[in-house]
Design a protein around this motif. Sequence first.
Motif, mmCIF file in Angstrom:
data_model
loop_
_atom_site.group_PDB
_atom_site.id
_atom_site.type_symbol
_atom_site.label_atom_id
_atom_site.label_comp_id
_atom_site.label_asym_id
_atom_site.label_seq_id
_atom_site.Cartn_x
_atom_site.Cartn_y
_atom_site.Cartn_z
ATOM 1 N N VAL A 101 0.861 -1.186 0.000
ATOM 2 C CA VAL A 101 0.000 0.000 0.000
ATOM 3 C C VAL A 101 0.895 1.232 0.000
ATOM 4 N N ARG A 102 0.797 2.045 -1.050
ATOM 5 C CA ARG A 102 1.774 3.105 -1.279
ATOM 6 C C ARG A 102 1.238 4.517 -1.045
ATOM 7 N N SER A 103 -0.041 4.661 -0.864
ATOM 8 C CA SER A 103 -0.610 6.009 -0.725
ATOM 9 C C SER A 103 -1.898 5.954 0.077
ATOM 10 N N THR A 104 -2.378 7.129 0.463
ATOM 11 C CA THR A 104 -3.649 7.214 1.180
ATOM 12 C C THR A 104 -4.799 6.719 0.320
ATOM 13 N N ASP A 105 -4.757 7.026 -0.972
ATOM 14 C CA ASP A 105 -5.817 6.555 -1.865
ATOM 15 C C ASP A 105 -5.859 5.036 -1.919
ATOM 16 N N GLU A 106 -4.687 4.405 -1.985
ATOM 17 C CA GLU A 106 -4.654 2.945 -2.012
ATOM 18 C C GLU A 106 -5.124 2.374 -0.677
ATOM 19 N N LEU A 107 -4.763 3.030 0.424
ATOM 20 C CA LEU A 107 -5.222 2.581 1.735
ATOM 21 C C LEU A 107 -6.740 2.701 1.837
ATOM 22 N N ASP B 155 5.767 2.073 1.122
ATOM 23 C CA ASP B 155 5.207 0.846 0.551
ATOM 24 C C ASP B 155 4.949 -0.125 1.702
ATOM 25 N N PHE B 156 3.773 -0.026 2.327
ATOM 26 C CA PHE B 156 3.482 -0.778 3.537
ATOM 27 C C PHE B 156 2.997 -2.187 3.214
ATOM 28 N N PRO B 157 3.498 -3.195 3.915
ATOM 29 C CA PRO B 157 3.035 -4.580 3.716
ATOM 30 C C PRO B 157 1.557 -4.720 4.051
ATOM 31 N N MET B 158 0.871 -5.603 3.339
ATOM 32 C CA MET B 158 -0.541 -5.822 3.623
ATOM 33 C C MET B 158 -0.742 -6.401 5.019
ATOM 34 N N LYS B 159 0.232 -7.137 5.536
ATOM 35 C CA LYS B 159 0.077 -7.661 6.889
ATOM 36 C C LYS B 159 -0.048 -6.506 7.880
ATOM 37 N N THR B 160 0.802 -5.496 7.725
ATOM 38 C CA THR B 160 0.737 -4.321 8.594
ATOM 39 C C THR B 160 -0.610 -3.620 8.446
#
Length: 302
Positions: free
Chosen positions: A193-199, A259-264
Amino acid sequence: MVTRDYSLFTIAINDMVERIAGWLDDQVDGATIFGPSRFGKSSAVDHWLQRLLSERHGGYVPLVIWSHTDSGSSQAVGRFYAHLLEASGHRLASARRNPLERQIMLVERWIELAAQGRGRFLVLVIDEAQGMSQREWLWLVELHSLLEKQRVRLCVFSIASLQFFDEPLGMALAGGAHVAARFMLASESFHGVRSTDELAYVMRGYDDGSEWPAGSGRSFTAGLAPRPWAGGFRMEHQADRLMQAMNETLPSHYAGPMDFPMKTVAQACRHVLLHVASGGDVEVGPLQKRGDWLLRTAGTAH
Protein backbone atom coordinates in the motif's frame (compact mmCIF):
# COMPACT_ATOMS: atom_id res chain seq x y z
CA MET A 1 -12.53 -10.98 11.11
CA VAL A 2 -11.20 -12.23 14.47
CA THR A 3 -9.68 -15.37 12.94
CA ARG A 4 -8.30 -13.33 10.00
CA ASP A 5 -9.81 -15.84 7.55
CA TYR A 6 -10.45 -13.32 4.79
CA SER A 7 -8.69 -11.53 1.95
CA LEU A 8 -9.28 -7.95 0.82
CA PHE A 9 -8.88 -6.93 -2.79
CA THR A 10 -6.07 -4.43 -3.37
CA ILE A 11 -4.59 -2.35 -6.18
CA ALA A 12 -1.54 -4.67 -6.10
CA ILE A 13 -3.75 -7.73 -6.71
CA ASN A 14 -5.41 -6.02 -9.65
CA ASP A 15 -2.01 -5.10 -11.09
CA MET A 16 -0.75 -8.66 -10.67
CA VAL A 17 -3.78 -10.19 -12.39
CA GLU A 18 -3.54 -7.70 -15.25
CA ARG A 19 0.16 -8.48 -15.75
CA ILE A 20 -0.34 -12.26 -15.73
CA ALA A 21 -3.31 -11.92 -18.09
CA GLY A 22 -1.13 -9.86 -20.42
CA TRP A 23 1.58 -12.53 -20.36
CA LEU A 24 -1.03 -15.16 -21.25
CA ASP A 25 -2.28 -13.02 -24.14
CA ASP A 26 1.30 -12.65 -25.36
CA GLN A 27 1.86 -16.42 -24.97
CA VAL A 28 4.77 -15.99 -22.58
CA ASP A 29 5.86 -19.42 -21.30
CA GLY A 30 7.12 -18.19 -17.95
CA ALA A 31 7.56 -15.09 -15.81
CA THR A 32 7.99 -14.01 -12.20
CA ILE A 33 6.07 -11.86 -9.74
CA PHE A 34 8.44 -10.88 -6.93
CA GLY A 35 8.18 -8.83 -3.77
CA PRO A 36 8.98 -8.74 -0.06
CA SER A 37 7.37 -11.14 2.40
CA ARG A 38 4.02 -10.21 3.96
CA PHE A 39 2.96 -8.02 1.03
CA GLY A 40 -0.01 -10.28 0.17
CA LYS A 41 1.33 -12.28 -2.80
CA SER A 42 0.14 -15.67 -1.53
CA SER A 43 -3.26 -14.28 -0.55
CA ALA A 44 -3.66 -12.87 -4.05
CA VAL A 45 -2.85 -16.24 -5.60
CA ASP A 46 -4.99 -18.31 -3.22
CA HIS A 47 -8.10 -16.12 -3.12
CA TRP A 48 -8.30 -14.03 -6.29
CA LEU A 49 -6.21 -15.22 -9.22
CA GLN A 50 -8.40 -18.06 -10.56
CA ARG A 51 -11.65 -16.09 -10.59
CA LEU A 52 -10.23 -12.83 -11.89
CA LEU A 53 -8.22 -14.48 -14.67
CA SER A 54 -11.29 -16.42 -15.76
CA GLU A 55 -13.39 -13.23 -15.75
CA ARG A 56 -10.81 -11.37 -17.80
CA HIS A 57 -10.30 -14.30 -20.16
CA GLY A 58 -14.03 -14.63 -20.74
CA GLY A 59 -14.10 -18.27 -19.65
CA TYR A 60 -12.51 -20.85 -17.40
CA VAL A 61 -8.72 -20.65 -17.15
CA PRO A 62 -7.17 -24.01 -16.19
CA LEU A 63 -4.93 -23.17 -13.26
CA VAL A 64 -2.78 -25.26 -10.92
CA ILE A 65 -1.38 -23.54 -7.81
CA TRP A 66 1.54 -25.22 -6.10
CA SER A 67 3.09 -23.84 -2.93
CA HIS A 68 6.60 -25.14 -3.42
CA THR A 69 7.72 -27.99 -1.19
CA ASP A 70 11.32 -29.17 -1.38
CA SER A 71 11.54 -32.51 -3.16
CA GLY A 72 14.60 -33.58 -1.18
CA SER A 73 17.63 -35.26 -2.71
CA SER A 74 18.69 -35.06 -6.32
CA GLN A 75 17.07 -38.47 -6.91
CA ALA A 76 13.65 -37.38 -5.59
CA VAL A 77 12.03 -36.66 -8.94
CA GLY A 78 9.16 -38.97 -7.99
CA ARG A 79 8.42 -36.83 -4.94
CA PHE A 80 8.48 -33.72 -7.15
CA TYR A 81 5.85 -35.27 -9.42
CA ALA A 82 3.81 -36.34 -6.38
CA HIS A 83 3.71 -32.76 -5.08
CA LEU A 84 2.48 -31.52 -8.46
CA LEU A 85 -0.08 -34.34 -8.71
CA GLU A 86 -1.49 -33.32 -5.35
CA ALA A 87 -1.63 -29.64 -6.35
CA SER A 88 -3.40 -30.71 -9.56
CA GLY A 89 -6.11 -32.57 -7.65
CA HIS A 90 -5.20 -36.05 -8.89
CA ARG A 91 -7.07 -38.65 -6.84
CA LEU A 92 -4.07 -41.01 -6.87
CA ALA A 93 -1.50 -38.38 -5.90
CA SER A 94 -0.49 -40.38 -2.79
CA ALA A 95 -0.50 -43.80 -4.45
CA ARG A 96 2.76 -45.71 -4.63
CA ARG A 97 4.15 -45.32 -8.13
CA ASN A 98 7.61 -45.15 -9.67
CA PRO A 99 8.82 -41.78 -11.05
CA LEU A 100 8.00 -42.59 -14.67
CA GLU A 101 4.45 -43.64 -13.79
CA ARG A 102 3.95 -40.44 -11.80
CA GLN A 103 5.26 -38.37 -14.68
CA ILE A 104 2.81 -40.03 -17.06
CA MET A 105 -0.04 -39.49 -14.58
CA LEU A 106 0.89 -35.83 -14.23
CA VAL A 107 1.10 -35.17 -17.97
CA GLU A 108 -2.26 -36.89 -18.49
CA ARG A 109 -3.82 -34.87 -15.68
CA TRP A 110 -2.50 -31.61 -17.09
CA ILE A 111 -3.78 -32.47 -20.56
CA GLU A 112 -7.18 -33.19 -18.99
CA LEU A 113 -7.19 -29.85 -17.15
CA ALA A 114 -6.09 -27.96 -20.26
CA ALA A 115 -8.98 -29.51 -22.21
CA GLN A 116 -11.43 -28.00 -19.71
CA GLY A 117 -10.49 -24.53 -20.96
CA ARG A 118 -11.26 -23.20 -24.41
CA GLY A 119 -7.58 -23.17 -25.40
CA ARG A 120 -4.99 -25.91 -25.22
CA PHE A 121 -2.97 -24.39 -22.40
CA LEU A 122 -2.47 -24.78 -18.66
CA VAL A 123 -1.26 -22.23 -16.11
CA LEU A 124 1.04 -23.43 -13.33
CA VAL A 125 1.61 -20.94 -10.51
CA ILE A 126 4.51 -21.77 -8.17
CA ASP A 127 4.21 -19.94 -4.88
CA GLU A 128 7.38 -19.60 -2.74
CA ALA A 129 9.35 -20.19 -5.94
CA GLN A 130 12.54 -18.81 -4.40
CA GLY A 131 12.96 -22.31 -2.91
CA MET A 132 13.05 -24.04 -6.30
CA SER A 133 16.33 -25.83 -7.00
CA GLN A 134 17.96 -26.03 -10.40
CA ARG A 135 17.15 -29.73 -10.66
CA GLU A 136 13.46 -28.99 -10.05
CA TRP A 137 13.49 -26.36 -12.79
CA LEU A 138 15.08 -28.94 -15.12
CA TRP A 139 12.37 -31.47 -14.28
CA LEU A 140 9.83 -28.77 -15.09
CA VAL A 141 11.51 -28.13 -18.45
CA GLU A 142 11.04 -31.82 -19.24
CA LEU A 143 7.34 -31.63 -18.38
CA HIS A 144 7.05 -28.51 -20.52
CA SER A 145 8.59 -30.37 -23.46
CA LEU A 146 6.34 -33.41 -23.01
CA LEU A 147 3.25 -31.20 -23.06
CA GLU A 148 4.52 -29.38 -26.14
CA LYS A 149 4.57 -32.71 -27.96
CA GLN A 150 0.89 -33.07 -27.06
CA ARG A 151 0.25 -29.55 -28.40
CA VAL A 152 -0.49 -28.22 -24.92
CA ARG A 153 1.18 -24.99 -23.80
CA LEU A 154 2.37 -24.85 -20.19
CA CYS A 155 2.65 -21.33 -18.76
CA VAL A 156 4.68 -21.17 -15.54
CA PHE A 157 4.37 -18.12 -13.29
CA SER A 158 6.61 -17.93 -10.24
CA ILE A 159 5.63 -16.03 -7.11
CA ALA A 160 8.80 -15.30 -5.19
CA SER A 161 10.47 -13.13 -2.59
CA LEU A 162 12.93 -10.38 -3.51
CA GLN A 163 15.88 -12.76 -3.21
CA PHE A 164 14.68 -14.36 -6.46
CA PHE A 165 15.42 -11.24 -8.49
CA ASP A 166 18.87 -12.37 -9.69
CA GLU A 167 17.81 -15.99 -10.25
CA PRO A 168 17.68 -15.85 -14.10
CA LEU A 169 21.29 -14.64 -14.32
CA GLY A 170 22.45 -17.15 -11.73
CA MET A 171 20.62 -19.96 -13.51
CA ALA A 172 22.20 -19.05 -16.83
CA LEU A 173 25.71 -18.87 -15.33
CA ALA A 174 25.20 -22.28 -13.70
CA GLY A 175 24.38 -23.94 -17.00
CA GLY A 176 20.61 -23.57 -16.91
CA ALA A 177 20.24 -20.96 -19.63
CA HIS A 178 17.40 -22.90 -21.25
CA VAL A 179 15.52 -22.81 -17.91
CA ALA A 180 15.87 -19.04 -17.69
CA ALA A 181 14.89 -18.68 -21.35
CA ARG A 182 11.67 -20.63 -20.86
CA PHE A 183 10.42 -19.61 -17.45
CA MET A 184 12.14 -16.34 -16.50
CA LEU A 185 11.87 -14.09 -19.51
CA ALA A 186 9.75 -11.45 -17.78
CA SER A 187 9.21 -10.18 -14.25
CA GLU A 188 7.07 -7.72 -12.35
CA SER A 189 7.24 -6.42 -8.79
CA PHE A 190 4.38 -6.83 -6.33
CA HIS A 191 3.81 -3.71 -4.28
CA GLY A 192 2.10 -3.01 -0.98
CA VAL A 193 0.00 0.00 0.00
CA ARG A 194 1.77 3.11 -1.28
CA SER A 195 -0.61 6.01 -0.73
CA THR A 196 -3.65 7.21 1.18
CA ASP A 197 -5.82 6.56 -1.86
CA GLU A 198 -4.65 2.94 -2.01
CA LEU A 199 -5.22 2.58 1.74
CA ALA A 200 -8.75 3.98 1.35
CA TYR A 201 -9.36 1.48 -1.46
CA VAL A 202 -8.36 -1.39 0.83
CA MET A 203 -10.37 -0.07 3.79
CA ARG A 204 -13.44 0.32 1.59
CA GLY A 205 -13.45 -3.46 1.40
CA TYR A 206 -14.51 -3.61 5.05
CA ASP A 207 -17.48 -1.37 4.20
CA ASP A 208 -18.58 -2.75 0.82
CA GLY A 209 -16.60 -5.79 -0.34
CA SER A 210 -17.10 -8.14 2.62
CA GLU A 211 -19.84 -9.99 4.47
CA TRP A 212 -20.33 -10.97 8.10
CA PRO A 213 -22.04 -13.02 9.31
CA ALA A 214 -22.10 -15.15 6.16
CA GLY A 215 -25.36 -14.75 4.27
CA SER A 216 -26.37 -11.62 6.20
CA GLY A 217 -25.76 -9.17 3.38
CA ARG A 218 -23.91 -6.94 5.86
CA SER A 219 -20.29 -5.88 5.51
CA PHE A 220 -17.60 -6.41 8.16
CA THR A 221 -18.07 -2.83 9.36
CA ALA A 222 -21.86 -3.05 9.53
CA GLY A 223 -21.82 -6.49 11.12
CA LEU A 224 -19.17 -5.83 13.77
CA ALA A 225 -20.01 -2.22 14.60
CA PRO A 226 -23.74 -1.78 13.85
CA ARG A 227 -24.24 1.32 16.00
CA PRO A 228 -21.24 3.27 14.64
CA TRP A 229 -22.27 2.10 11.15
CA ALA A 230 -25.76 3.46 11.65
CA GLY A 231 -24.19 6.72 12.80
CA GLY A 232 -22.19 7.04 9.57
CA PHE A 233 -18.87 5.42 10.57
CA ARG A 234 -16.99 3.98 7.62
CA MET A 235 -13.54 2.41 7.64
CA GLU A 236 -12.73 4.14 4.36
CA HIS A 237 -13.02 7.51 6.08
CA GLN A 238 -10.19 6.59 8.48
CA ALA A 239 -7.57 6.20 5.73
CA ASP A 240 -6.02 9.65 6.17
CA ARG A 241 -5.51 9.23 9.90
CA LEU A 242 -4.28 5.65 9.66
CA MET A 243 -1.77 6.54 6.94
CA GLN A 244 -0.57 9.46 9.06
CA ALA A 245 -0.18 7.16 12.05
CA MET A 246 1.80 4.58 10.05
CA ASN A 247 4.04 7.24 8.52
CA GLU A 248 4.77 8.81 11.91
CA THR A 249 5.89 5.50 13.36
CA LEU A 250 8.59 5.04 10.72
CA PRO A 251 12.20 5.66 11.83
CA SER A 252 13.07 9.36 11.77
CA HIS A 253 15.77 8.91 9.12
CA TYR A 254 13.80 6.47 6.95
CA ALA A 255 14.40 7.36 3.29
CA GLY A 256 12.87 4.38 1.52
CA PRO A 257 9.66 4.24 -0.50
CA MET A 258 6.27 4.43 1.19
CA ASP A 259 5.21 0.85 0.55
CA PHE A 260 3.48 -0.78 3.54
CA PRO A 261 3.03 -4.58 3.72
CA MET A 262 -0.54 -5.82 3.62
CA LYS A 263 0.08 -7.66 6.89
CA THR A 264 0.74 -4.32 8.59
CA VAL A 265 -2.28 -2.70 6.94
CA ALA A 266 -4.64 -5.60 7.68
CA GLN A 267 -3.61 -5.76 11.33
CA ALA A 268 -3.98 -2.00 11.71
CA CYS A 269 -7.43 -2.05 10.11
CA ARG A 270 -8.45 -4.99 12.26
CA HIS A 271 -7.46 -3.14 15.44
CA VAL A 272 -9.31 -0.01 14.34
CA LEU A 273 -12.53 -1.88 13.55
CA LEU A 274 -12.50 -4.03 16.69
CA HIS A 275 -11.71 -0.94 18.78
CA VAL A 276 -14.71 0.91 17.34
CA ALA A 277 -16.91 -2.19 17.64
CA SER A 278 -16.12 -2.33 21.38
CA GLY A 279 -17.29 1.26 21.84
CA GLY A 280 -13.99 3.12 21.45
CA ASP A 281 -13.35 6.29 19.49
CA VAL A 282 -10.93 6.48 16.59
CA GLU A 283 -8.32 9.15 17.22
CA VAL A 284 -4.84 9.77 15.82
CA GLY A 285 -3.26 9.20 19.25
CA PRO A 286 -4.55 5.64 19.74
CA LEU A 287 -3.83 4.89 16.09
CA GLN A 288 -0.20 5.99 16.53
CA LYS A 289 0.22 3.64 19.49
CA ARG A 290 -1.27 0.77 17.53
CA GLY A 291 0.77 1.68 14.47
CA ASP A 292 3.98 1.68 16.50
CA TRP A 293 3.25 -1.82 17.80
CA LEU A 294 2.13 -3.09 14.39
CA LEU A 295 5.16 -1.76 12.56
CA ARG A 296 7.48 -3.34 15.11
CA THR A 297 5.74 -6.73 14.92
CA ALA A 298 4.67 -6.89 11.27
CA GLY A 299 7.46 -4.96 9.55
CA THR A 300 7.81 -1.40 8.32
CA ALA A 301 7.42 0.01 4.84
CA HIS A 302 9.67 -1.71 2.33
